[in-house]
Motif scaffolding. Structure first.
Motif, PDB file in Angstrom:
ATOM      1  N   GLY A  80       0.822  -1.218   0.000  1.00 26.14           N
ATOM      2  CA  GLY A  80       0.000   0.000   0.000  1.00 26.14           C
ATOM      3  C   GLY A  80       0.850   1.259   0.000  1.00 26.14           C
ATOM      4  O   GLY A  80       0.548   2.230  -0.699  1.00 26.14           O
ATOM      5  N   TYR A  81       1.943   1.224   0.786  1.00 22.49           N
ATOM      6  CA  TYR A  81       2.864   2.369   0.780  1.00 22.49           C
ATOM      7  C   TYR A  81       3.580   2.485  -0.561  1.00 22.49           C
ATOM      8  O   TYR A  81       3.729   3.577  -1.110  1.00 22.49           O
ATOM      9  CB  TYR A  81       3.906   2.228   1.897  1.00 22.49           C
ATOM     10  CG  TYR A  81       3.348   2.217   3.295  1.00 22.49           C
ATOM     11  CD1 TYR A  81       2.361   3.122   3.681  1.00 22.49           C
ATOM     12  CD2 TYR A  81       3.814   1.304   4.251  1.00 22.49           C
ATOM     13  CE1 TYR A  81       1.857   3.112   4.976  1.00 22.49           C
ATOM     14  CE2 TYR A  81       3.317   1.292   5.544  1.00 22.49           C
ATOM     15  CZ  TYR A  81       2.335   2.193   5.904  1.00 22.49           C
ATOM     16  OH  TYR A  81       1.837   2.188   7.172  1.00 22.49           O
ATOM     17  N   VAL A  82       4.034   1.350  -1.086  1.00 23.91           N
ATOM     18  CA  VAL A  82       4.811   1.354  -2.328  1.00 23.91           C
ATOM     19  C   VAL A  82       3.986   1.887  -3.497  1.00 23.91           C
ATOM     20  O   VAL A  82       4.484   2.655  -4.333  1.00 23.91           O
ATOM     21  CB  VAL A  82       5.350  -0.068  -2.635  1.00 23.91           C
ATOM     22  CG1 VAL A  82       5.940  -0.140  -4.045  1.00 23.91           C
ATOM     23  CG2 VAL A  82       6.394  -0.479  -1.595  1.00 23.91           C
ATOM     24  N   THR A  83       2.704   1.513  -3.545  1.00 22.75           N
ATOM     25  CA  THR A  83       1.874   1.922  -4.683  1.00 22.75           C
ATOM     26  C   THR A  83       1.550   3.417  -4.678  1.00 22.75           C
ATOM     27  O   THR A  83       1.074   3.946  -5.668  1.00 22.75           O
ATOM     28  CB  THR A  83       0.548   1.132  -4.711  1.00 22.75           C
ATOM     29  OG1 THR A  83      -0.108   1.250  -3.436  1.00 22.75           O
ATOM     30  CG2 THR A  83       0.791  -0.339  -5.006  1.00 22.75           C
ATOM     31  N   ARG A  84       1.845   4.096  -3.574  1.00 24.35           N
ATOM     32  CA  ARG A  84       1.653   5.549  -3.565  1.00 24.35           C
ATOM     33  C   ARG A  84       2.701   6.265  -4.398  1.00 24.35           C
ATOM     34  O   ARG A  84       2.569   7.456  -4.683  1.00 24.35           O
ATOM     35  CB  ARG A  84       1.716   6.086  -2.130  1.00 24.35           C
ATOM     36  CG  ARG A  84       0.578   5.628  -1.247  1.00 24.35           C
ATOM     37  CD  ARG A  84       0.582   6.466   0.017  1.00 24.35           C
ATOM     38  NE  ARG A  84      -0.163   5.830   1.082  1.00 24.35           N
ATOM     39  CZ  ARG A  84      -0.327   6.357   2.291  1.00 24.35           C
ATOM     40  NH1 ARG A  84       0.223   7.526   2.581  1.00 24.35           N
ATOM     41  NH2 ARG A  84      -1.026   5.733   3.210  1.00 24.35           N
ATOM     42  N   PHE A 123       8.813   3.939   4.246  1.00 22.52           N
ATOM     43  CA  PHE A 123       8.976   4.389   5.628  1.00 22.52           C
ATOM     44  C   PHE A 123       8.459   5.824   5.797  1.00 22.52           C
ATOM     45  O   PHE A 123       7.791   6.146   6.786  1.00 22.52           O
ATOM     46  CB  PHE A 123      10.445   4.307   6.045  1.00 22.52           C
ATOM     47  CG  PHE A 123      10.680   4.749   7.463  1.00 22.52           C
ATOM     48  CD1 PHE A 123      10.347   3.928   8.530  1.00 22.52           C
ATOM     49  CD2 PHE A 123      11.216   6.002   7.744  1.00 22.52           C
ATOM     50  CE1 PHE A 123      10.550   4.338   9.847  1.00 22.52           C
ATOM     51  CE2 PHE A 123      11.426   6.415   9.048  1.00 22.52           C
ATOM     52  CZ  PHE A 123      11.085   5.586  10.100  1.00 22.52           C
ATOM     53  N   VAL A 124       8.765   6.677   4.824  1.00 21.60           N
ATOM     54  CA  VAL A 124       8.283   8.069   4.891  1.00 21.60           C
ATOM     55  C   VAL A 124       6.760   8.100   4.818  1.00 21.60           C
ATOM     56  O   VAL A 124       6.101   8.823   5.580  1.00 21.60           O
ATOM     57  CB  VAL A 124       8.915   8.923   3.775  1.00 21.60           C
ATOM     58  CG1 VAL A 124       8.307  10.326   3.764  1.00 21.60           C
ATOM     59  CG2 VAL A 124      10.421   9.027   3.971  1.00 21.60           C
ATOM     60  N   TRP A 125       6.165   7.291   3.915  1.00 17.23           N
ATOM     61  CA  TRP A 125       4.696   7.243   3.820  1.00 17.23           C
ATOM     62  C   TRP A 125       4.081   6.721   5.126  1.00 17.23           C
ATOM     63  O   TRP A 125       3.056   7.239   5.582  1.00 17.23           O
ATOM     64  CB  TRP A 125       4.261   6.345   2.658  1.00 17.23           C
ATOM     65  CG  TRP A 125       4.364   6.976   1.306  1.00 17.23           C
ATOM     66  CD1 TRP A 125       5.065   6.525   0.230  1.00 17.23           C
ATOM     67  CD2 TRP A 125       3.724   8.190   0.867  1.00 17.23           C
ATOM     68  NE1 TRP A 125       4.915   7.359  -0.840  1.00 17.23           N
ATOM     69  CE2 TRP A 125       4.090   8.397  -0.476  1.00 17.23           C
ATOM     70  CE3 TRP A 125       2.886   9.123   1.487  1.00 17.23           C
ATOM     71  CZ2 TRP A 125       3.648   9.491  -1.225  1.00 17.23           C
ATOM     72  CZ3 TRP A 125       2.435  10.208   0.755  1.00 17.23           C
ATOM     73  CH2 TRP A 125       2.813  10.386  -0.576  1.00 17.23           C
TER      74      TRP A 125
END
Length: 314
Positions: A80-84, A123-125
């Motif tokens: 989910g974070y990566v797809t942002r 990590f930032v997301w």
């Protein structure tokens, strides 16, 4: 005679696996007391034997997850974070990731730059979402790429590396990755104070050359010695730091100084020696660091323990 009896590394691997495979004690189902007892046993083994990763490559990742208390790993959350896509500081991340452990061929073969970028973006997301619930701000800061590197190298998947890295940063050394690098600067001040006690002559000589820890030890404190090759020795040192606390890295840096003490004391320009520390040799460094603990006043050691995570100032 069994092969494990003949071979000390195989015997150690057997002992570690015995602790990890105690019946009915998977990481998720263990009661808190069971986990604590297992961690105590693992700590003793790490200090006495070291993790024999050359015999069983699965040991280190399994032990790191237990030491970090990482038992919730969600592929959906990570993806989910990566797809942002790129986070707000992607450019800053890319300015650092390409040079991460650049001289280590084994690292470059196993960990591609895009893996580092993905983990740091995620990590930032993650902390963008948690911002209102956290007392601290987490974003990408200098040195974080090097702190992420051992996790991507050691853990079998990016997802596991991400959750171990996040737990490590947020709980073990959150002040090391604040925008002001507050924990790092505290660590450097503590390094000077500890060195003055354990070796006043060396401390005085470095000061006579206007050398404080801020000048010669910044990279080693910032990266928990991950900037000093070889990587296999960094991982052994990190086994120790994850088991007993990242605060001990300050004493590990002093240990590296003591190992080259004679050369430093006889040099008219010691910074030339200290600009690049000799190749890391984890076993003597750990041995000296453990011994140094006994030489420190209780109050100073308490400050050392708290400096990577406690918000109140030293």
């Amino acid at each position: 005679m069994s092969s494990s009896t003949r071979d000390p590394a195989a015997a150690a691997a057997h002992s570690f696996n015995k602790i990890l495979a105690q019946p009915g004690k998977s990481t998720k189902s263990k009661r808190s007391g069971d986990v604590d007892e297992s961690v105590k046993k693992l700590r003793r083994m790490i200090l006495v034997e070291g993790i024999p990763s050359q015999v069983d490559a699965t040991l280190r990742p399994r032990i790191w997850k237990i030491l970090l208390r990482v038992d919730e790993i969600s592929a959906d959350t990570f993806l989910g974070y990566v797809t942002r896509g790129p986070c707000e500081v992607r450019e800053k991340i890319r300015n650092d990731t390409f040079r991460t452990l650049a001289t280590d061929k084994g690292f470059k073969e196993r960990v591609r730059e895009d893996m580092l970028v993905r983990l740091l973006d995620a990590f930032v997301w993650r902390n963008h979402d948690q911002h209102e619930r956290s007392r601290l701000d987490f974003t990408y800061v200098q040195g974080m790429n090097v702190l992420a590197a051992p996790f991507l190298y050691t853990l079998p998947s990016e997802i596991e590396a991400f959750f171990c890295f996040a737990k490590f940063i947020e709980h073990a050394c959150p002040l090391y990755v604040q925008p002001t690098l507050e924990g790092v600067h505290r660590g450097l001040k503590l390094l000077d104070r500890c060195l003055k006690i354990v070796d006043p002559e060396l401390f005085a000589y470095l000061r006579s050359k206007n050398l404080s820890a801020e000048i010669y030890a910044f990279p080693s404190v910032l990266t928990l010695c991950a900037c000093t090759p070889p990587l296999d020795q960094v991982l052994k040192l990190w086994d120790f730091l994850l088991a007993f606390g990242v605060h001990l890295n300050v004493l590990c840096v002093i240990a590296q100084l003591l190992l080259i003490r004679e050369d430093v004391m006889s040099s008219s320009s010691p910074m030339k020696l200290l600009r690049t520390f000799p190749p890391l040799d984890a076993v003597p460094v750990i041995g000296i660091a453990v011994t140094l603990v006994r030489d420190l006043p209780v109050e100073l050691y308490d400050e050392l323990v708290r400096h990577p995570y406690e918000l109140s100032g030293i």
